[in-house]
Scaffold this active site. Structure first.
Site, PDB file in Angstrom:
ATOM      1  N   ASP A 215      82.914  58.900  34.885  1.00 31.57           N
ATOM      2  CA  ASP A 215      82.066  59.981  34.390  1.00 31.57           C
ATOM      3  C   ASP A 215      80.717  59.399  33.993  1.00 31.57           C
ATOM      4  OD1 ASP A 215      80.805  62.029  33.033  1.00 31.57           O
ATOM      5  OD2 ASP A 215      82.576  62.615  31.883  1.00 31.57           O
TER       6      ASP A 215
ATOM      7  N   ASP B 203      70.988  61.261  41.161  1.00 33.46           N
ATOM      8  CA  ASP B 203      70.720  62.456  41.950  1.00 33.46           C
ATOM      9  C   ASP B 203      71.705  63.505  41.447  1.00 33.46           C
ATOM     10  OD1 ASP B 203      70.235  64.415  43.785  1.00 33.46           O
ATOM     11  OD2 ASP B 203      70.827  63.261  45.546  1.00 33.46           O
TER      12      ASP B 203
ATOM     13  N   GLY C  22      75.435  59.036  50.878  1.00 36.15           N
ATOM     14  CA  GLY C  22      74.295  58.757  51.748  1.00 36.15           C
ATOM     15  C   GLY C  22      73.257  57.860  51.097  1.00 36.15           C
ATOM     16  N   LYS C  23      72.815  58.235  49.900  1.00 35.78           N
ATOM     17  CA  LYS C  23      71.819  57.413  49.206  1.00 35.78           C
ATOM     18  C   LYS C  23      72.405  56.063  48.824  1.00 35.78           C
ATOM     19  CE  LYS C  23      69.230  61.302  47.250  1.00 35.78           C
ATOM     20  NZ  LYS C  23      70.219  62.345  47.638  1.00 35.78           N
TER      21      LYS C  23
ATOM     22  N   CYS D 139      68.141  68.041  44.419  1.00 36.24           N
ATOM     23  CA  CYS D 139      67.808  68.830  45.604  1.00 36.24           C
ATOM     24  C   CYS D 139      67.580  70.282  45.202  1.00 36.24           C
ATOM     25  CB  CYS D 139      68.921  68.728  46.649  1.00 36.24           C
ATOM     26  SG  CYS D 139      68.408  69.378  48.265  1.00 36.24           S
TER      27      CYS D 139
ATOM     28  N   GLU E  47      80.932  57.536  40.881  1.00 30.37           N
ATOM     29  CA  GLU E  47      81.106  58.958  41.189  1.00 30.37           C
ATOM     30  C   GLU E  47      82.290  59.483  40.394  1.00 30.37           C
ATOM     31  OE1 GLU E  47      81.302  62.679  42.165  1.00 30.37           O
ATOM     32  OE2 GLU E  47      79.598  61.464  42.826  1.00 30.37           O
TER      33      GLU E  47
ATOM     34  N   CYS F 181      75.335  58.911  40.416  1.00 31.65           N
ATOM     35  CA  CYS F 181      75.951  60.139  40.956  1.00 31.65           C
ATOM     36  C   CYS F 181      76.051  59.948  42.466  1.00 31.65           C
ATOM     37  CB  CYS F 181      75.112  61.371  40.642  1.00 31.65           C
ATOM     38  SG  CYS F 181      74.816  61.659  38.891  1.00 31.65           S
ATOM     39  N   ALA F 182      76.922  59.049  42.884  1.00 26.08           N
ATOM     40  CA  ALA F 182      76.823  58.492  44.233  1.00 26.08           C
ATOM     41  C   ALA F 182      77.392  59.381  45.338  1.00 26.08           C
ATOM     42  CB  ALA F 182      77.516  57.127  44.285  1.00 26.08           C
ATOM     43  N   GLY F 183      78.264  60.336  45.012  1.00 25.01           N
ATOM     44  CA  GLY F 183      78.874  61.131  46.082  1.00 25.01           C
ATOM     45  C   GLY F 183      77.891  62.055  46.765  1.00 25.01           C
TER      46      GLY F 183
END
Length: 472
Positions: A339, A356, A293-294, A409, A313, A288-290
């Protein structure tokens, strides 16, 4: 007819056109965008400030005041609504939203800043004349004069229910969080009154700007040369701008060699990268790269070990942000739009996987204060299937002996431990590993094996991390 002499008429005062205050007008524009378009202040405000500076309307002090008015009003919106409600003769829902925005801005100046009372009232009434008209400006004037009769502590004594009678409602009004959010945070945090009050206060404080020096591309030493820059608390790649400032003006950030990244987010990536794996360590996945930052930090860490990162993403425009963040990475990587619940890669392909997951964002209320008013308890039901689906794919995608990091988060138990517990029931050949030793030097990490970070304890967003190893 009377023989009394007529009194001369008093000449009518000439009409004075309202004078537009650029700072307060900009703050009002930002609040309207948040209210009308469900925009986020951290996305709306920067272009407004940039345009004002380009037009010559603003200097640095004006920008700082406008920023404080917007974020301060949004953070204390619940408290100010309670105060305004005590000063009007109708339910708040019957007051037009633009009028409420002007009243909230005025209430913040009166109760949350050092602006003198007369200046706060007169400036707010002048703003009302500009954006609402003279008629409604009189209403604004009357309400703000009532608010000005007491300070914040005095108003809280009047509008907040006693703690002993209703603790959650008391904390909701005093610390400006919806009651359901207070309840959820308290459940996750545990403990008594002191801890939850410290957390709610921390949510209402302005967070520092934290930078990350991407390994192989920049160093903390370079970033520490910036004015008012100090080392991060926990991450070896973190540098804090203690007096705020414009991160885009930092050369390494402008060039993409460093980025803006909360220290909690950095710690999640570092913990996954540091977790022991059995056997090879060549292929990593950020599922879930968008917005990237990570992925940028993971990609740099992978490159140091000769590993390759695949950053996936779902949304193409966010995949583009990931590609921008990774551009210039010192080692090989790939960015795809896919997906994460229906992946194009084969099961068991990766040695390390990070997901994430999308969530309510209740762990980042310092940065997005409006989210507390926008979210609803039913949103949890909407996120739940996606969170479980992404973790399921992550566990299927990692090989035996590899490690999955589940991060979010949000400290809400329904988005953290409940998700992990459900998936572990479905994967008997997977088990939690203790994440705490992988965050060296970070105190107050609880009983483990998962980790929950907190703004009031760690100075980070409230990031959650569980590390899971496939053993079957």
């Amino acid at each position: 007819m009377s023989d009394q002499p007529r009194r001369p008429r008093t000449p009518a005062k000439p009409y004075r056109r309202p004078k537009k205050d650029p700072v307060r007008f900009l703050a009002f524009e930002a609040l309207r965008a948040v209210d009308e378009r469900d925009a986020y202040a951290n996305l709306v405000l920067p272009p407004l400030l940039r345009k004002a500076r380009e037009n010559g309307d603003f200097d640095a002090r004006d920008a700082a005041l406008a920023t404080e008015l917007v974020y301060g009003t949004l953070r204390r919106q619940g408290t100010y609504d309670a105060v305004v409600a005590a000063c009007v003769d109708r339910p708040l829902r019957e007051v037009d939203p633009p009028v409420l925005d002007v009243l909230s801005l005025g209430a913040h100046q009166l109760l949350g800043t050092r602006i003198p009372t007369h200046a706060a009232v007169s400036a707010s009434v002048e703003l009302a004349r500009v954006v609402l008209g003279d008629g409604r400006a009189k209403f604004v004037n009357a309400v703000l004069r009532k608010i000005a009769q007491d300070d914040l502590d005095g108003w809280l004594e009047r509008v907040a229910p006693p703690y002993d009678e209703d603790p959650e409602d008391h904390l909701s009004v005093v610390h400006s969080h919806p009651r359901w959010v207070v309840s959820a945070l308290w459940d996750s945090l545990g403990g008594g009154r002191a801890g939850i009050e410290d957390l709610l206060r921390a949510d209402n404080e302005r967070p520092e700007v934290t930078l990350v020096a991407r390994p192989g591309r920049s160093t903390t030493g370079e970033l520490l040369d910036e004015e008012a820059a100090v080392p991060g608390r926990w991450s070896p790649y973190a540098v804090r701008l203690s007096e705020g400032g414009e991160p885009g003006a930092v050369p390494a950030v402008a060039e993409g060699r460093a980025g803006v990244q909360d220290e909690g987010s950095q710690l999640v990536a570092l913990a996954l990268a540091g977790a022991p794996v059995e056997g090879r360590d060549r292929l990593w996945l950020d599922g879930c790269a968008g917005p990237g930052g990570k992925a940028a930090l993971l990609g740099a860490l992978a490159a140091e070990r000769g590993a390759v990162l695949l950053a996936s993403e779902k949304q193409p425009h966010r995949a583009g942000l990931v590609a921008n963040a990774l551009a210039g990475n010192p080692g090989p990587y790939q960015v795809i739009a896919a997906d994460g619940t229906r992946p194009p890669w084969r099961p068991g392909s990766f040695d390390r996987v990070l997901v994430d997951v999308p969530c309510t964002g209740l762990g980042a209320l310092r940065r997005r204060p409006e989210a507390r008013w926008r979210r609803r308890p039913e949103d949890l039901e909407g996120f739940a299937p996606l969170q479980r689906g992404l973790l399921r794919t992550a566990l299927e995608s990692v090989r035996v002996g590899g490690v999955v990091g589940y991060a979010t988060c949000s400290p809400h138990l329904a988005e953290t431990r409940a998700v992990v517990a459900d998936l572990l029931k479905q994967f008997p050949d997977a088990g939690l590993i203790d994440a705490r030793p992988l965050l060296p030097g970070v105190p107050d990490l609880g009983e483990g094996p998962d980790v929950q970070l907190w703004p009031h304890l760690h100075g980070t967003d409230a990031m959650y991390l569980a590390l899971i190893r496939r053993t079957g």
